[in-house]
Design an enzyme around this catalytic site. Structure first.
Site, PDB file in Angstrom:
ATOM      1  N   ASN A   9      17.854   5.894  15.661  1.00  0.00           N
ATOM      2  CA  ASN A   9      17.289   5.836  17.008  1.00  0.00           C
ATOM      3  C   ASN A   9      17.224   7.206  17.689  1.00  0.00           C
ATOM      4  O   ASN A   9      16.834   7.314  18.835  1.00  0.00           O
ATOM      5  CB  ASN A   9      18.040   4.825  17.876  1.00  0.00           C
ATOM      6  N   CYS A  10      17.570   8.262  16.967  1.00  0.00           N
ATOM      7  CA  CYS A  10      17.546   9.620  17.504  1.00  0.00           C
ATOM      8  C   CYS A  10      16.110  10.158  17.479  1.00  0.00           C
ATOM      9  O   CYS A  10      15.455  10.142  16.427  1.00  0.00           O
ATOM     10  CB  CYS A  10      18.459  10.511  16.668  1.00  0.00           C
ATOM     11  N   ASP A  11      15.631  10.638  18.607  1.00  0.00           N
ATOM     12  CA  ASP A  11      14.273  11.176  18.686  1.00  0.00           C
ATOM     13  C   ASP A  11      14.070  12.371  17.763  1.00  0.00           C
ATOM     14  O   ASP A  11      13.001  12.529  17.169  1.00  0.00           O
ATOM     15  CB  ASP A  11      13.928  11.571  20.125  1.00  0.00           C
TER      16      ASP A  11
END
Length: 115
Positions: A9-11
């Protein structure tokens, strides 16, 4: 082989994966949350990159540490905290040709992959 480590979920991980795919670079992806992490991996990251660099001080997980935890940080305590809370590992950690790299910037990757 190229491997990137992070959380899905890390951009920054999303940008990194998209860049690698767009440039037809084969890679393996290791998600700390689904694939796990152990002391050997974290210790290797710290030895290769330095604990001060691996520890992401800009994230919410770090900001939630107590002042006492922050004040007592050293290599040993950082490794224990990173094992307990892998979201504090700066992302991505990329291993390419047995060299360790931290973070994602397109210009850095263009140089790294000779693009």
């Amino acid at each position: 082989m190229t491997t990137i480590y992070g959380i899905k979920n890390c951009d920054t991980i999303k940008k990194c994966k998209k860049w690698l795919e767009a440039n037809n670079i084969n890679f393996a992806y290791h998600d700390y949350r689904t694939d796990g992490i152990d002391k050997e991996i974290v210790t290797t990251f710290v030895k290769q990159l330095g604990w001060e660099n691996v520890l992401n001080k800009r994230g919410t997980t770090y900001r939630q540490l107590t002042d006492e935890q922050k004040a007592s940080l050293n290599e040993e305590t950082a490794i224990e905290l990173l094992l307990e809370m892998p979201a504090m590992i700066k992302r991505p950690v990329l291993i390419h040709n047995n060299e360790y790299h931290l973070g994602f910037k397109p210009a850095q990757y263009e140089t790294l992959f000779d693009i």
